[in-house]
Write a protein that holds these residues in place. Structure first.
Motif, PDB file in Angstrom:
ATOM      1  N   GLU A   1       0.206 -33.072 -13.169  1.00 44.05           N
ATOM      2  CA  GLU A   1       0.185 -31.754 -13.795  1.00 44.05           C
ATOM      3  C   GLU A   1      -0.060 -31.880 -15.292  1.00 44.05           C
ATOM      4  O   GLU A   1      -0.880 -31.145 -15.864  1.00 44.05           O
ATOM      5  CB  GLU A   1       1.521 -31.044 -13.532  1.00 44.05           C
TER       6      GLU A   1
ATOM      7  N   ALA B   1       1.446 -30.719  -7.798  1.00 47.63           N
ATOM      8  CA  ALA B   1       0.981 -30.511  -9.174  1.00 47.63           C
ATOM      9  C   ALA B   1       0.075 -29.293  -9.263  1.00 47.63           C
ATOM     10  O   ALA B   1       0.203 -28.466 -10.179  1.00 47.63           O
ATOM     11  CB  ALA B   1       0.243 -31.751  -9.664  1.00 47.63           C
TER      12      ALA B   1
ATOM     13  N   LEU C   1       0.543 -25.762 -11.426  1.00 46.88           N
ATOM     14  CA  LEU C   1      -0.491 -25.313 -12.362  1.00 46.88           C
ATOM     15  C   LEU C   1      -0.965 -23.905 -12.015  1.00 46.88           C
ATOM     16  O   LEU C   1      -1.216 -23.084 -12.894  1.00 46.88           O
ATOM     17  CB  LEU C   1      -1.676 -26.286 -12.348  1.00 46.88           C
TER      18      LEU C   1
END
Length: 244
Positions: free
Chosen positions: A19, A57, A61
């Motif tokens: 991330e 991740a 996001l």
């Protein structure tokens, strides 16, 4: 000595590292708004990670608004709009709303809003004047029983002055502050006789100064209004909150 120093490591999980890596690429403009990200398979190969870590991740996001995941078209870097920053600050201030925040808000407004009015007087356009004038008309016509609408209209008046400066950074900084005004105004109108009348006259004076492009007068009229608001807060609102 061994108890003083310990191994240097990281508490980040693998998905957090992914991330952060993608976030840095966005911040460094290696990935631009609208750019399409590689497929999950390609990203897994690039990062040498499992699909599970990658998907976690990407999920974070996406939740933060940095990427968009669309079925059938893949993953894209999100367009970042000014409204996104304002929404985040709105949420923060809303959750932190208490007597301390109100005191800080009043102090901040006294420091910045007179200067904002000054800049609005210099930069305003005819469309800005039309919006401000209609705002005053709506406030004057608003039912005295509808304190929520009155509070919203006052909020919009100050927001529209910030817009009239033509400076988007001012709007990002101040609009979340203005969004808290209805909470304060609902109390003021319910407990302070003549407050609406005073506010109407003050708004008219500020508008006239901005219309005339008299930046000093716009500054002074706004400062007078905010000092009055501060006095009302000290006399009524501050004592109420201190008892909560």
């Amino acid at each position: 000595m061994n108890t003083v120093f310990s191994q240097i490591g990281t508490s980040q999980t693998l998905s957090q590292k992914i991330e952060r890596r993608i976030e840095e690429a966005i911040q460094q403009r290696k990935l631009l708004p609208g750019n399409k990200l590689p497929s999950e398979k390609e990203l897994c190969a690039s990062f040498a990670v499992s699909r599970t870590a990658l998907r976690e991740a990407l999920r974070r996001l996406n939740a933060r608004g940095l990427i968009e995941i669309k079925k059938g078209s893949g993953m894209h870097i999100s367009e970042i709009h000014i409204e996104d920053a304002i929404k985040s600050l709105n949420l923060y201030y809303d959750l932190k709303f208490d007597s301390n925040l109100i005191a800080q808000m009043i102090e901040m407004r006294l420091l910045f809003e007179p200067q904002i009015a000054r800049l609005a007087a210099r930069n305003r356009k005819e469309d800005d004047l039309s919006v401000l004038f209609n705002n005053i008309v709506e406030l004057k016509a608003c039912s005295p029983d509808n304190t929520q609408m009155e509070a919203d209209l006052i909020n919009r008046f100050h927001t529209n002055i910030a817009k009239a400066t033509g400076n988007s950074m001012i709007l990002v900084s101040m609009e979340p502050i203005f969004s808290l005004l209805p909470r304060m105004r609902n109390f003021l109108y319910a407990n302070v006789d003549g407050e609406k009348e005073y506010t109407l006259e003050a708004h008219s004076n500020i508008y006239a100064a901005i219309e005339a492009k008299n930046d000093k007068l716009a500054h002074d009229e706004m400062r007078t209004l905010l000092r009055r608001n501060n006095d009302v807060y000290d006399k009524y609102f501050k004592n109420l909150l201190s008892k909560e």
